[in-house]
Design a protein around this motif. Structure first.
Motif, short mmCIF file in Angstrom:
data_model
loop_
_atom_site.label_atom_id
_atom_site.label_comp_id
_atom_site.label_asym_id
_atom_site.label_seq_id
_atom_site.Cartn_x
_atom_site.Cartn_y
_atom_site.Cartn_z
N ALA A 112 -5.35 7.38 -2.87
CA ALA A 112 -4.49 6.51 -1.88
C ALA A 112 -5.43 5.53 -0.89
O ALA A 112 -4.91 4.44 -0.33
N ALA A 113 -6.66 6.01 -0.64
CA ALA A 113 -7.37 5.18 0.22
C ALA A 113 -7.57 3.87 -0.23
O ALA A 113 -8.06 3.04 0.60
N LYS A 114 -7.47 3.67 -1.40
CA LYS A 114 -7.93 2.37 -2.08
C LYS A 114 -6.89 1.24 -2.10
O LYS A 114 -6.96 -0.10 -2.21
N PHE A 115 -5.45 1.87 -1.55
CA PHE A 115 -4.20 0.94 -1.53
C PHE A 115 -3.73 1.23 0.03
O PHE A 115 -2.37 1.43 -0.06
N PRO A 116 -4.45 0.94 1.03
CA PRO A 116 -3.76 0.95 2.33
C PRO A 116 -2.53 -0.07 2.52
O PRO A 116 -1.60 0.53 3.16
N ASN A 117 -2.34 -1.18 1.70
CA ASN A 117 -1.31 -1.93 1.95
C ASN A 117 0.12 -1.36 1.33
O ASN A 117 1.16 -1.53 1.80
N VAL A 118 -0.34 -0.85 0.31
CA VAL A 118 0.78 -0.08 -0.32
C VAL A 118 1.45 1.05 0.28
O VAL A 118 2.79 1.38 0.60
N ILE A 119 0.69 1.96 0.99
CA ILE A 119 0.77 3.00 1.75
C ILE A 119 1.74 2.52 2.92
O ILE A 119 2.58 2.98 3.42
N LEU A 120 1.27 1.32 3.75
CA LEU A 120 2.30 0.83 4.83
C LEU A 120 3.43 0.42 4.22
O LEU A 120 4.39 0.49 4.90
N GLU A 121 3.41 -0.26 3.05
CA GLU A 121 4.72 -0.64 2.52
C GLU A 121 5.77 0.43 2.29
O GLU A 121 6.96 0.30 2.31
N ALA A 122 5.11 1.54 1.97
CA ALA A 122 5.92 3.01 1.82
C ALA A 122 6.27 3.39 3.21
O ALA A 122 6.84 4.68 3.34
N ASP A 123 6.05 2.89 4.26
CA ASP A 123 6.19 3.39 5.55
C ASP A 123 5.34 4.57 6.12
O ASP A 123 5.95 5.44 6.85
N LEU A 124 4.46 4.72 5.43
CA LEU A 124 3.36 5.77 5.69
C LEU A 124 2.00 5.40 6.43
O LEU A 124 1.76 4.08 6.55
N THR A 125 1.32 6.20 6.91
CA THR A 125 0.02 5.80 7.46
C THR A 125 -1.20 5.84 6.65
O THR A 125 -1.40 7.16 6.11
#
Length: 479
Positions: free
Chosen positions: A419-432
């Motif tokens: 997941a570390a390679k996709f921080p923008n998608v993590i943010l889009e999922a309302d996650l940190t």
């Protein structure tokens, strides 16, 4: 063990020749002439093996000692996995709702491509040093292949690598993993096109047989059989982690969900199944659904490549499907050449009924939207405090569908990237996002690449660069 082209024009090829080949001379892909069949007793005896041990066992079935003696092969494989961060290499994490996630991203670039690519790098180095030769590797990437390929060969005096990445279509982390590499043998092109479009100039160079021979061209995309070979071990390890030892004797079936783009990994799964591993495969794709349509309806037809949150799977022309067709064609293997030529001419082909039936009995499939991906990432975090990358979420979405329908089965989801390679998608999922230090450091590094626009002649630029670099190296002494 000898190899043949899926289109029948080349047979009896040895492993070394296949390792250094791209596409076969007739345009097909290399496959083993025979698939080894494993007895139940063998499966039972392999149950306690580590992942690295399984890679050794699988590779030894397809790489004869005449090519690489067994002890030397084991040494190469041991060396390939030295840099992995986890002692189990591919740990299987058991979460709530019966969710088993096989983390395949503990290598240098935090993607599953590191598993096979690290082995391929060692195999190449072995033969190049033995024969005092050098090669030029051409790679087109949708996101993860390029960085893994670079990591496997950077700094090697007998290898030059040329990587084409789809500019602006990878994540920033994926892009920086390629453009911040400064070794002299690494050459990166950021191209204004989709990953499918980037395949075209490379295919054109490989079609020029004189150019291929003159400059010792090869590919480490999953067109390369050695990539598929190493990946076969993934499925054995996933199976053994999900089934108690006693149940291997009863052929208990495990469903393995494979996030699928170019179809290399699921091709390896089909081969593992053909070897006797009792697995049921699921091809989980994003909105680029050609494989889903093929499995469900026999409709192997191209569409426009769509940008999705699972960007490394944004592929509409999964060339490894040709290997699956060949593997499952049984007595109709001679039809593959005509079928693939029709596909290349018309951008579509209807899969024959018998072949479609075999495909449908080998695997099922699902197509996952961006909203599905985000909801799955949120659910997994809420239930487990566990972050999924968007590609892993494509697989886990299918698992949650089965849980919601009360479908009971041993099931393992392959997680191809951190997941570390996709921080923008993590943010889009309302996650940190949780950004490890090696990823943070990338943001501060100098970059080096050549930008190619739509108006550039990509094939000619690539051709001229290979010639220039190869001519410089022609007088080099290889250690």
């Amino acid at each position: 063990m000898k190899y043949t082209s899926t289109r029948g024009g080349v047979t009896g090829v040895d492993f070394e020749a296949v390792l250094f080949a791209g596409f076969a001379p007739d345009g097909g892909l290399f496959m083993p002439e025979e698939i080894p069949k494993l007895e139940k007793e063998t499966l039972h005896s392999w149950h306690s093996f580590s992942y690295v041990q399984l890679v050794k066992e699988v590779c030894s079935l397809f790489i004869p000692p005449s090519s690489i003696p067994r002890m030397e092969l084991e040494g190469l494989i041991n060396k390939a996995f030295i840099r992995f961060r986890h002692k189990d290499i591919v740990p299987v994490v058991k979460l709530k709702s019966g969710l088993n996630v096989m983390e395949m991203w503990h290598g240098a670039t935090r993607a599953f491509k590191d598993l096979a690519m690290s082995c391929v790098g060692e195999l190449l180095d072995y033969f190049l040093k033995k024969n005092n030769k050098h090669v030029n590797i051409l790679v087109a990437t949708s996101g993860d292949t390029g960085s893994s390929a670079i990591e496997s060969v950077k700094g090697k005096a007998n290898i030059n690598i040329f990587v084409l990445l789809p500019y602006g279509r990878c994540t920033k982390v994926q892009e920086l993993q390629m453009t911040t590499v400064m070794e002299d043998n690494v050459h990166v092109f950021a191209v204004d096109g989709t990953s499918d479009e980037l395949d075209h100039p490379i295919k054109m160079l490989f079609a020029d047989k004189n150019f291929v021979e003159k400059h010792n061209l090869m590919s480490t995309n999953s067109v390369n059989w050695a990539r598929i070979l190493v990946q076969i071990a993934h499925f054995f390890y996933a199976y053994f982690q999900c089934v108690p030892s006693a149940e291997t004797q009863n052929s208990r079936v495990v469903e393995v969900i494979v996030p699928t783009g170019g179809a290399g990994n699921i091709t390896a799964g089909c081969i593992a199944q053909a070897m006797g591993l009792p697995i049921r495969l699921v091809a989980a794709v994003n909105k680029n659904d050609i494989i889903h349509r093929t499995v469900q309806h026999g409709d192997f037809s191209l569409g426009d490549t769509k940008a999705t949150l699972a960007s490394a799977m944004d592929i509409q022309e999964p060339y490894n499907m040709e290997r699956i067709f060949w593997l499952l064609a049984d007595t109709e293997k001679n039809n593959i050449k005509g079928m693939m030529e029709e596909f290349q001419l018309n951008r579509r082909v209807k899969i024959p009924e018998k072949l479609h039936t075999r495909i449908a009995s080998t695997m099922t499939s699902c197509s996952v939207t961006d909203d599905n991906i985000l909801h799955t990432m949120k659910r997994c975090w809420e239930e487990n405090l566990y972050l999924l990358c968007p590609h892993s979420a494509v697989a886990v979405y299918y698992h949650y569908l089965q849980v919601n329908s009360n479908e009971s089965s041993h099931r393992c989801c392959l997680a191809p990237a951190s997941a570390a390679k996709f921080p923008n998608v993590i943010l889009e999922a309302d996650l940190t996002p949780d950004i490890p230090e090696d990823v943070q450091v990338l943001m501060e590094k100098e970059t080096r690449f050549r930008h190619l626009t739509k108006t550039d002649d990509w094939e000619n630029v690539l051709r001229e660069t290979v010639e220039l670099i190869d001519n410089k190296c022609s007088n080099c002494t290889i250690p």
